[in-house]
Enzyme design. Structure first.
Site, PDB file in Angstrom:
ATOM      1  N   GLU A 268      -8.655  -4.986   0.009  1.00  7.09           N
ATOM      2  CA  GLU A 268      -9.004  -3.661  -0.153  1.00  7.09           C
ATOM      3  C   GLU A 268      -8.307  -2.770   0.587  1.00  7.09           C
ATOM      4  O   GLU A 268      -8.056  -1.300   0.133  1.00  7.09           O
ATOM      5  CB  GLU A 268     -10.420  -3.685   0.508  1.00  7.09           C
ATOM      6  CG  GLU A 268     -10.615  -3.699   2.047  1.00  7.09           C
ATOM      7  CD  GLU A 268     -10.291  -5.009   2.749  1.00  7.09           C
ATOM      8  OE1 GLU A 268     -10.036  -4.633   4.043  1.00  7.09           O
ATOM      9  OE2 GLU A 268     -10.307  -6.025   2.121  1.00  7.09           O
ATOM     10  N   ASP A 269      -7.652  -3.218   1.793  1.00  4.45           N
ATOM     11  CA  ASP A 269      -6.783  -2.175   2.459  1.00  4.45           C
ATOM     12  C   ASP A 269      -5.574  -1.682   1.610  1.00  4.45           C
ATOM     13  O   ASP A 269      -5.280  -0.250   1.467  1.00  4.45           O
ATOM     14  CB  ASP A 269      -5.962  -2.695   3.648  1.00  4.45           C
ATOM     15  CG  ASP A 269      -5.566  -4.284   3.307  1.00  4.45           C
ATOM     16  OD1 ASP A 269      -5.668  -4.593   2.258  1.00  4.45           O
ATOM     17  OD2 ASP A 269      -5.223  -4.897   4.254  1.00  4.45           O
ATOM     18  N   PHE A 270      -4.843  -2.605   0.652  1.00  5.05           N
ATOM     19  CA  PHE A 270      -3.827  -1.955  -0.288  1.00  5.05           C
ATOM     20  C   PHE A 270      -4.448  -1.072  -1.073  1.00  5.05           C
ATOM     21  O   PHE A 270      -3.717  -0.033  -1.421  1.00  5.05           O
ATOM     22  CB  PHE A 270      -3.523  -3.093  -0.803  1.00  5.05           C
ATOM     23  CG  PHE A 270      -1.986  -2.932  -1.886  1.00  5.05           C
ATOM     24  CD1 PHE A 270      -1.089  -2.565  -1.543  1.00  5.05           C
ATOM     25  CD2 PHE A 270      -2.681  -2.860  -3.258  1.00  5.05           C
ATOM     26  CE1 PHE A 270       0.030  -2.280  -2.584  1.00  5.05           C
ATOM     27  CE2 PHE A 270      -1.559  -2.537  -4.142  1.00  5.05           C
ATOM     28  CZ  PHE A 270      -0.340  -2.153  -3.613  1.00  5.05           C
TER      29      PHE A 270
END
Length: 397
Positions: free
Chosen positions: A235-237
């Site tokens: 999710e961070d990307f």
């Protein structure tokens, strides 16, 4: 015969150009790291008070360092912030640790959210969703349980949040710990990881990792909130990509993220690297070609052959000089990221560096041939583009 010769020369030229590009990354990382990291904080003038920050801490399970790691969030020098603890299981042992700290530091606003939500397949987002919805401030800091903070870390991150910046994240690194596994972790995060991370940030390529991330909640809400990214494991990307697609900048803090998990062994660390490699392959398929070539031993061997074809150089001599110079550059980069005396001697560094460099290609091959993602007691499979689907059963896979 001629087409075969042209093909050989084509491969040789490709390897040599790629090798030169890798050395350019080395130089960018070293000079940019020296310029960017460990800058002394400058206070914002009084007429521009610090904004409030909501710190979201997803927790799961027991950790020998959990108490000391979490306590650093209660002792930061920052005027206004709240800590929102997220715990999925009401019987989780971390609950007692959290309540003891809340009782010890009553002056720090803190809340506990137990139970989580079901907004996607990503366990971390499910765990954080309730806390995110209840957060009071526009600036959201998502911080993993194993992260330690210095007294001025939050101030440093906020100082980098300019008007055009939507995300400020810390470059992954590790705290000083004892043992070979800890040395291996520090060598990896201070060399291979930081080299790509610093170079990518310098040229404004998405390199965001979510272990310690400060972001604007209003921008996230424009895209439907945190739950929008629950379909991804990385999710961070995709959060960073969505910010950048909307014209927002991302930036790294001058202080690296100090990972300090009490569970430190070679098997767990390598499983973590393999999981990350699987995510990269699913998100960016070209990684299958280029990531193995970015490894010291692989690109050195390929370019040694290329140099013998193009320039008639002795390949073994070329290869050995390549490894030596790469090793020295990594030592310089690690020293810059550490910014203090290393907790191990040069012999330990040599052993850890050789182990990491020789095992890296093997771990990547494992990741390619076994694409399932094992995360704690759950197992997922990824489609191209990074969308995840949880596999059954949840305990064994």
């Amino acid at each position: 015969m001629a087409p075969m010769i042209y093909t050989l020369y084509g491969f040789a030229i490709f390897f040599f150009i790629f090798w030169c590009a890798m050395w350019l990354l080395h130089l960018i990382a070293i000079f940019y790291g020296k310029y960017r990291l460990h800058k002394k904080n400058q206070m914002i003038p009084p007429e521009e008070p610090y904004p409030g920050v909501s710190i979201i801490k997803p927790l799961m399970g027991d950790d020998p360092h959990l108490l000391s790691n979490l306590e650093t969030f209660f002792t930061m020098r920052y005027p206004i912030y709240e800590i929102l603890f997220c715990i999925e299981d009401e019987k989780d042992p971390s609950i007692e640790v959290v309540y003891n700290l809340i009782e010890k530091y009553p002056q720090v606003p803190a809340s506990v959210f137990i139970g989580g939500s079901s907004v996607g397949v990503n366990p971390k987002i499910n765990n954080m969703h309730k806390a995110y919805e209840a957060s009071s401030f526009n600036l959201i800091l998502i911080s993993d349980s194993g992260i330690r903070m210095k007294e001025d870390t939050l101030q440093d991150m906020v100082n980098h949040m300019t008007e055009k910046t939507g995300i400020v994240h810390q470059m992954p690194f590790t705290s000083d710990r004892n043992g070979f596994a800890a040395t291996l972790e520090k060598v990896y995060f201070g060399t291979a990881q930081s080299r790509m991370y610093l170079a990518a940030d310098c040229v404004r390529i998405n390199c965001h990792t979510g272990m310690s991330t400060l972001m604007r909640k209003t921008v996230l809400e424009e895209q439907g909130g945190l739950k929008t990214f629950g379909c991804y494991l990385a999710e961070d990307f995709f959060i960073a990509k969505s910010f950048m697609d909307r014209g927002w900048k991302t930036a790294i803090s001058s202080q690296p993220a100090l990972q300090n998990s009490g569970i430190c062994d070679i098997y767990s660390f390598q499983a973590r690297l393999t999981r990350w490699a699987k995510l990269r392959v699913a998100m960016l398929p070209l990684v299958i070609i280029f990531e193995p070539l970015s490894e010291c031993m692989v690109i050195g061997a390929c370019t040694g052959w290329a140099a013998s074809v193009l320039f008639k150089w002795e390949p073994l001599v070329f290869y050995l000089i390549h490894i030596l110079v790469w090793f020295l550059c990594d030592w310089v980069l690690l020293s810059i990221v550490q910014n203090s005396s290393l907790p191990f001697n040069k012999f330990d560094f040599v052993v850890g560096w050789l182990f990491r460099e020789c095992s890296g290609p093997y771990l990547f091959i494992l990741a390619v041939f076994d694409p399932s993602i094992r995360w704690r007691n759950r197992c997922f499979k990824l489609a191209w583009g990074g969308i995840a689907q949880e596999m059954k059963p949840r305990i064994k896979c």
